[in-house]
Every structure is written in structure tokens, then in C-alpha cells.
Scaffold this active site. Structure first.
Site, short mmCIF file in Angstrom:
data_model
loop_
_atom_site.label_atom_id
_atom_site.label_comp_id
_atom_site.label_asym_id
_atom_site.label_seq_id
_atom_site.Cartn_x
_atom_site.Cartn_y
_atom_site.Cartn_z
N ARG A 223 0.84 -1.19 0.00
CA ARG A 223 0.00 0.00 0.00
C ARG A 223 0.88 1.25 0.00
NH1 ARG A 223 -3.53 -2.66 -1.69
NH2 ARG A 223 -5.60 -2.99 -0.84
N HIS A 277 -0.20 -0.75 -9.94
CA HIS A 277 -0.95 -1.63 -9.02
C HIS A 277 -1.35 -2.94 -9.71
CE1 HIS A 277 -3.41 -1.47 -5.07
NE2 HIS A 277 -3.32 -2.74 -5.46
#
Ligand code: GLV
Length: 313
Positions: A223, A277
Site C-alpha cells: 500500500r 498496481h
């Protein structure tokens, strides 16, 4: 039971879930409002607040991803409704490959060779053995533990860290604040697989980066909020080669704001690699096996691991 599915490609997920769960009526957010309101369960990835507010008698939520940060930060998340999240579900293997790519990138000097090529420079660097390349993995949940095992099986010494003590075969396990400091001081590459919670926000700050040995590298398939970006840029320095700055380079897949804003200095830093991502997309088949199992358990009231909203995972 009526289950509402919300994710990109929701129709594909709806069909596949309906096959696995013939006893359920599976709909998507494209269904009429009165059907959405009577959903018993949500199987969702990053739902809007409006969608979360609609069901009048919700019995459970299944998060169609490993990280629950987006869901827990949603202002419309109903309290008291159990949340089940995906655990590994095929993501760990994909993330493990991403991490292995990153480790080899630095350990076999591909970063240097890429820059040398731009200068038409032919120069070989001595290989540092994997056994002399300790790797730190922060976060030993379903994904972190599997990735740590994959990396250890490749021959890297692996140091894992979690907030509370854990024991994993073949991994040097550390915990707590003191354990984190000890780990940071001895790793050549640091991999971030922690959940995004108030306790992990900016865990990689200037102080943490300063503890890493000179020339360490950072790999973040976790993250974005785990890293203080200004401190990261400082630790990297501006030079094209790693002669200044204590950090050799970073491979980053997650960012506080996604897509990474056009103006971010990370895009053009010569020692940063950016990916969008993509480290661990959710494999549909394995994920839906878990979703079906979770929905059956919630409906039958049989025990199942649920998310602890206070812990954030
Ligand atoms: C992806 O980032 C996930 O949390 O599954």
C-alpha cells in the site's frame, strides 16, 4: 439469499458466482433499486458510499481483495455487519513473482545495466551471492508469509516482521518496534506487505529509511500509505547513479493516490520503477471459491475469520 456483486467486470463475476452458489440470487449494481435494497450480502471491491447505504437488512460483506482499507475508510460502512476478506486466493503467488523480479533486478544489477546501456557502457559487476543478500518482508499475513517462503526457497535469507510474534519455518521472525529496527538494520532489500491502517501509515519514514544499510532497495507491492514519499525521495537523492543517497532504488506498485498523479516526481526519478498496481490482481476462480465459502458460512452462522475493523485487517 440475495448477493450483490460490485467490481470491474461485475457481470463476469456475477455469472461465475451464481454457478458456484446455485442457492443464491446473484445481482450486480446494475439491478433495479428495489433488488439492490433487499440484498442480504455484498461482494464488493471499493463500493461507493451510496451502494453501501442501500441495503436495508445487510447480513455480511465480502471484500473482493486482500486489503480492506478502502472499505473500512468508507463513511457509509455499516457497523456491526461482519466483513470477510480474501486471504491469498492466488494473489500471493503473483505478488511473490513480482517481488522475485524486483529482488533479481537489484541483486543482479539490472538497474545498473539499464543505466549503463543508456550510456553505451560495457561494464560487468561482481555478483553478490543470494545468501549474502538478506531480504526483509514487513507483514506476515496470508500474502506476506507466502511471499517470504517463496523468497526463502530461492535462497535469500529472509527476515519477516509482524506487530505481534509469529513463527514461520525458514524465516527469521521479528516483531514489535524493537524487532522492526533490528530488521531494518540488516536487510539489503525491503518488501512491504502490510495492511494500510493508522498504525502502519508512514511506517517507512525518514527514521526507518535511515536505519537501512547504505545501498538498500525498496519493493512495495503493498500500500502506498506505508511510505512517507518525501522521505523516500530524500533517501534516494537526485543522482542518476546510486553514488549519493542511501537508497539504491525502489520498485513501487502502490501509491497513496492512484493512478499516481502525473506531476509526481516519482515518475521520472532515474532509480524508481513504477508499475500500476498490477502486482497481485485477484484471480477470479480462486477468489470466488472463497467468496462462496464465506457466504455459505455467514448464512449458516458457522465460524469464519472476519475482519477486525479496529485492527484494520
Ligand atoms: C489489492 O490491492 C488487494 O488488496 O487485493
Amino acid at each position: 439469499m440475495r448477493v450483490l456483486v460490485h467490481i470491474d467486470d461485475a457481470e463476469q463475476w456475477r455469472e461465475a458466482l451464481a454457478e458456484r452458489l446455485p442457492e443464491a440470487e446473484v445481482i450486480t449494481s446494475a439491478a433495479p433499486a428495489e433488488q439492490r435494497r433487499s440484498a442480504d450480502y455484498l461482494a464488493v471491491w471499493k463500493p461507493s458510499a451510496e451502494l453501501l447505504r442501500e441495503p436495508v437488512a445487510l447480513k455480511g460483506i465480502v471484500n473482493l481483495g486482500a486489503g480492506v482499507d478502502a472499505l473500512l475508510n468508507n463513511p457509509a460502512l455499516p457497523r456491526e455487519v461482519p466483513i470477510v476478506k480474501l486471504r491469498d486466493a492466488g494473489m500471493a503467488e503473483l505478488i511473490g513473482d513480482y517481488v522475485r523480479y524486483g529482488l533479481l533486478h537489484f541483486q543482479r544489477d539490472f538497474d545498473r545495466y539499464r543505466r549503463q546501456q543508456a550510456r553505451h557502457q560495457w561494464r560487468e559487476h561482481a555478483v553478490i551471492d543470494k545468501a549474502d543478500w538478506p531480504v526483509g518482508v514487513l507483514g506476515l499475513g496470508a500474502i506476506g508469509a507466502r511471499v517470504a517462503a517463496m523468497v526463502a526457497a530461492d535462497g535469500f535469507p529472509v527476515h519477516g516482521w509482524s506487530r505481534s510474534p509469529k513463527t514461520l519455518p525458514g524465516i527469521h521472525c521479528h516483531h514489535g518496534d524493537a524487532g522492526l529496527e533490528a530488521l531494518l538494520e540488516r536487510v539489503k532489500s525491503l518488501v512491504l506487505l502490510l495492511p494500510d491502517t493508522p498504525a502502519t501509515r508512514h511506517i517507512i519514514d525518514a527514521q526507518a529509511l535511515a536505519r537501512l544499510p547504505e545501498g538498500a532497495s525498496l519493493i512495495n507491492p503493498g500500500r502506498g500509505a506505508l511510505i512517507d514519499e518525501a522521505a523516500l525521495l530524500d533517501a534516494l537523492g537526485e543522482a542518476e547513479d546510486e553514488t549519493t543517497g542511501r537508497l539504491r532504488g525502489a520498485l513501487l506498485d502502490a501509491f497513496p493516490e492512484e493512478p499516481l498523479p502525473e506531476a509526481s516526481p516519482l515518475w521520472s526519478h532515474p532509480r524508481v520503477m513504477i508499475t500500476p498496481h498490477m502486482a497481485g490482481p485477484t484471480p477470479l476462480a480462486e477468489a470466488l471459491d472463497q467468496v462462496a465459502e464465506a457466504l455459505r458460512a455467514l448464512e449458516a452462522g458457522t465460524p469464519i475469520d472476519t475482519v477486525d475493523p479496529r485492527a484494520g485487517y
